[in-house]
Design a protein around this motif. Structure first.
Motif, mmCIF file in Angstrom:
data_model
loop_
_atom_site.group_PDB
_atom_site.id
_atom_site.type_symbol
_atom_site.label_atom_id
_atom_site.label_comp_id
_atom_site.label_asym_id
_atom_site.label_seq_id
_atom_site.Cartn_x
_atom_site.Cartn_y
_atom_site.Cartn_z
ATOM 1 N N ILE A 36 18.865 21.641 83.704
ATOM 2 C CA ILE A 36 17.691 22.334 83.145
ATOM 3 C C ILE A 36 18.040 23.800 82.938
ATOM 4 O O ILE A 36 19.023 24.313 83.479
ATOM 5 C CB ILE A 36 16.449 22.198 84.051
ATOM 6 N N SER A 40 12.730 28.544 82.604
ATOM 7 C CA SER A 40 11.797 27.703 81.852
ATOM 8 C C SER A 40 11.731 26.279 82.379
ATOM 9 O O SER A 40 10.778 25.546 82.102
ATOM 10 C CB SER A 40 12.209 27.663 80.374
ATOM 11 N N ASN A 41 12.764 25.873 83.124
ATOM 12 C CA ASN A 41 12.865 24.510 83.656
ATOM 13 C C ASN A 41 12.873 23.437 82.571
ATOM 14 O O ASN A 41 12.580 22.276 82.831
ATOM 15 C CB ASN A 41 11.725 24.226 84.645
ATOM 16 N N GLN A 42 13.196 23.818 81.333
ATOM 17 C CA GLN A 42 13.279 22.847 80.256
ATOM 18 C C GLN A 42 14.633 22.119 80.305
ATOM 19 O O GLN A 42 15.650 22.700 80.673
ATOM 20 C CB GLN A 42 13.128 23.537 78.901
ATOM 21 N N ALA A 43 14.587 20.837 79.942
ATOM 22 C CA ALA A 43 15.820 20.047 79.940
ATOM 23 C C ALA A 43 16.802 20.605 78.909
ATOM 24 O O ALA A 43 16.408 21.012 77.817
ATOM 25 C CB ALA A 43 15.511 18.586 79.635
ATOM 26 N N ASP A 68 16.410 14.141 78.065
ATOM 27 C CA ASP A 68 15.669 14.662 79.228
ATOM 28 C C ASP A 68 16.561 15.458 80.175
ATOM 29 O O ASP A 68 16.147 15.809 81.281
ATOM 30 C CB ASP A 68 14.986 13.528 79.980
#
Length: 794
Positions: A36, A40-43, A68
């Motif tokens: 990640i 932002s913790n986005q994949a 993901d």
């Protein structure tokens, strides 16, 4: 030709089973985790995950993250290993001291830190150079070429440095037409001289074009000036991916194509579908003057080659395990041709008009062609460069053609013959190849392999004259010509590389068995010869920005079917091309020294080359009753020395210049039937491309070309100047692209030559004209529009 396919398949099956029997490796460990973005913790999709050996620092295996951000791979691990994760715009992260538990390593969630500096640097890399320079070749990235929008492979080749395609579609490299065309590194019916199949490959199907001026012994010795390898795209992202493209143009140039790919852990399924219609008009003008009786024949007209074409490619990669892959693929294409032409003739004697007439041609043809390939590749566990490759390839091209020719007199004495021709042509090719590569250590490696190529061709040509209200065969022009060639080659190369310098030497041996038969006269010809082809390449890195390379190779050019077939086509009764069954192959010794200088804003490639060719094949014109008969002949030797310059300069962030210049001086020594053809000459070609990055994601490109006048043994070919334009706009976040191109903007790319001999004078002129194309491409799934070139499986 009947080939023992059952025996072949049995041999392939036994060959692969024997290898699989020894393909089992040690137990494997499953490594999994998730990546990640920090903050932002986005994949992070498609990040590269690499497993390396802590002691040797060598890569063991790798993969990419899914949508993901998760990843999983299964591989055999040493006692000490590490994990490295990297992606565009993020700092590379290394994880060490990992523990194996129950055959698994779960690294959990990994956070990557973004970095603006690295992101800016990547933007520069993403706009990769149109031309990349490597040890033994140059790589031309087609996706960056705007003027190729909607173009065929032939048009794309015409924009490659050092490559030229004349108005007849003949391809030359550094001024020589003795060049071998490969598709994905192998001979292909798509590149056959007897077909127009390169025209069925569109620019958006091509990933890159490799220009190899001094090939190593691993490659066929065929092609005196080198090899051009066209590499087609094959999407390899996981899931369902694809793109669709639509093109239209003036003159008629309409096509639609779709590319689909489905990738799973074990299978990679790919297909390409295409269909289209194009019209290729050509204006012609010819003059035949007989100095002995002062008679003259003039002709001018337009001929067309209108084509409907369809093609489909299907294939699959089956990953048996991480080290063994089988690929099975096939291609089928079908063309329907309509070739109407109207040519006006005028005959003069002592300056006075004697007669005029026109010749009306109606030609129809169907051209089926297909190709199939089975390939097996094994990567050995000790080193990913330790590989074995076996492939079997078959292809076929056919032509069923009928033509009607009618002469209609408009002035003077009426001579109005009505003729018909029928052609049944077939060509079958079979290629069997094995390549083995083995690194001995970090510095020394060797390669060896063998190849067997069978070419079987039949050309059945019949001419009928209209007599007494019916057609009867003309036995003097009707013939069946059979051509069979077998080439067996074996090679070995060895290379040694240090930090600053490297050397690679090789030797290839080839045996050629060629036979031809003209059945209606029972005339046969056979040739059987064996030759050695040594190669040598040396490189030295003077500084971080300057490298030197030198190379030598020996090459061969074998006469093709149409070079050998002694009969001719009656399309134009005053300009005839015929073959020579006694023609011998050309042999060329090729030397070159190249320097490569790369800085942040510019790169420069400067080279000097020399070629010595024996038994040079030239087209010789003879004149009989105002008829120009052109026949290939072996005429002496040719010594050619040249200079080559390729440069790229980033003038600013929005303007890039790229230039290509080639000059060669040649000396000819030879004679034909007591006539000396000794002469000296030179030739200069240059190209300049300017690229502009405009607002609103618009790219604009201008390419100018200049080709100097040059001499052949009999003719003088005129100089040429022409220009191409291209523009492109990305939309829908780059998933779609709208493009337009104009090739030969000023309709100035003509072919003009003059033959001025003691007894006769011949003038020839041809022009294709301006082509305008508009295209749209859209990528779906994880695919991208038009520019994507598939990544390697990691």
């Amino acid at each position: 030709m009947n080939f023992p396919f059952k025996q072949l398949l049995s041999f392939i099956a036994l060959f692969i089973l024997a290898i699989f029997a020894n393909a089992q490796g040690p137990s494997k460990t499953i490594i999994s985790g998730k990546v990640i973005a920090e903050g932002s913790n986005q994949a992070v999709m498609f990040a590269t995950v690499m497993v390396g050996n802590t002691i040797t620092k060598k890569t063991i295996d790798g993969t990419t993250t899914s949508e993901d951000g998760t990843f999983k791979l299964s591989t055999a691990l040493p006692d000490s290993f590490y994990l490295q994760i990297s992606f565009i715009g993020f700092k590379t992260k290394t994880i060490e001291n990992l523990n194996i538990s129950n055959g698994r390593v779960n690294v959990g969630t990994i956070q990557l830190e973004q970095t603006a500096n690295e992101l800016d640097e990547v933007k520069v890399v993403a706009e990769r150079s149109q031309t990349e320079f490597k040890l033994d070749k140059r790589v031309f990235n087609v996706g960056q070429d705007l003027s190729s929008t909607g173009a065929s492979a032939v048009d794309v080749l015409n924009n490659v440095p050092s490559v030229d395609v004349n108005i007849e579609g003949q391809i030359s490299l550094r001024g020589s037409q003795g060049v071998q065309i490969l598709i994905n590194g192998k001979p292909s019916i798509l590149a056959s001289d007897e077909s127009n199949a390169l025209g069925t490959i569109t620019a958006d199907m091509i990933e890159k074009i490799e220009v190899i001026t001094n090939p190593s012994a691993k490659y066929d010795a065929e092609g005196t000036s080198g090899i051009i390898n066209i590499v087609l795209k094959k999407e390899e992202k996981k899931g369902m991916n694809g793109s669709i493209s639509v093109n239209t143009g003036i003159p008629d140039n309409h096509s639609v194509g779709i590319s689909l790919n489905r990738r799973t852990e074990k299978f990679n399924l790919f297909t390409q579908l295409g269909a289209g219609y194009r019209s290729m008009p050509r204006d012609n003008e010819d003059v035949n003057l007989n100095y002995l009786n002062n008679s003259l024949i003039e002709s001018e007209g337009t001929d067309y080659r209108n084509e409907m074409f369809y093609n489909i490619t299907l294939g699959t990669d089956y990953h048996i395990n991480d080290k063994n892959v089988i690929t099975l693929s096939g291609n089928f294409a079908y063309e329907v041709e309509d070739q109407p032409s109207l040519t006006n003739f005028s005959s003069y004697e002592n300056g006075l008009l004697v007669s005029q007439w026109y010749r009306d041609e109606k030609t129809e043809a169907t051209n089926p062609k297909w190709q199939y390939e089975l390939q097996y590749q094994r990567e050995f566990k000790d080193n990913k460069e330790h590989t074995l490759l076996f492939s079997a390839l078959g292809s076929f091209f056919g032509k069923d053609q009928s033509s009607e020719f009618e002469n209609v007199t408009t002035f003077g004495d009426a001579v109005d013959p009505f003729q018909r021709t029928e052609t049944a042509f077939s060509e079958a090719n079979y290629t069997f190849k094995a390549d083995y590569s083995k690194p001995i250590n970090d510095e020394f490696s060797f390669e060896t392999g063998a190849q067997y190529v069978i070419t079987d061709v039949s050309n059945d040509y019949a001419v009928f004259d209209f007599v007494d209200n019916g057609f009867i065969p003309d036995s003097s022009l009707t013939n069946l010509f059979n051509y069979n060639q077998k080439v067996l080659g074996v090679y070995g190369t060895a290379s040694y590389e240090k930090d600053k310098w490297g050397v690679k030497a090789g030797l290839r041996a080839e045996n050629t068995d060629l036979s031809t038969l003209l059945t209606n006269t029972n005339e046969s010809n056979s040739q059987d010869y064996t030759n050695l082809f040594p190669t040598l390449h040396v490189s030295y890195k003077l500084t971080e920005t300057l490298s030197l390379q030198a190379g030598y190779s020996k090459r061969i050019y074998r006469p093709r079917l149409w070079d050998l077939n002694p009969f001719f086509n009656i399309r134009n009764n005053f300009s005839i091309r015929t073959g020579n069954p006694n023609l011998q192959p050309e042999f060329t010794d090729s030397y070159e020294v190249t320097s490569i200088f790369i800085q942040e804003k510019y790169s420069l490639n400067f080279g000097v080359f020399h070629r010595r060719t024996t038994e040079v094949i030239e087209r010789i014109s003879t004149f009989q009753d105002n008829v120009n008969i052109v026949t290939p002949m072996n005429v002496g030797t040719n010594q050619s020395t040249g200079l080559e310059l390729n440069a790229k300069y980033n003038l600013s962030k929005k303007v890039t210049l790229q230039g290509d210049a080639n000059y060669n001086f040649f000396k000819r020594i030879g004679d034909f039937e007591g006539t000396s053809f000794d002469f000296n000459g030179d030739q200069f070609n240059s190209k300049l491309t300017t690229k502009f990055k405009l607002k609103y994601n618009i790219d604009f490109e201008v390419t100018g070309n200049y080709r100097s006048q040059y001499k052949t043994v009999q003719s003088v070919v005129s100089q040429n100047v022409f220009m191409d334009l291209g523009i492109r706009k990305k939309i829908i976040n780059g998933k779609a692209v709208i493009s337009a191109s104009v090739r030969d903007v000023f309709a100035s790319r003509f072919q003009e030559s003059v033959v001025n001999q003691e007894d006769f004078y011949i003038y020839s002129y041809g022009l294709r004209g301006r082509f305008i194309t508009l295209g749209f491409s859209y990528g779906f799934g994880k695919g991208e529009a038009m520019e994507y070139s598939g990544s390697r499986r990691r």
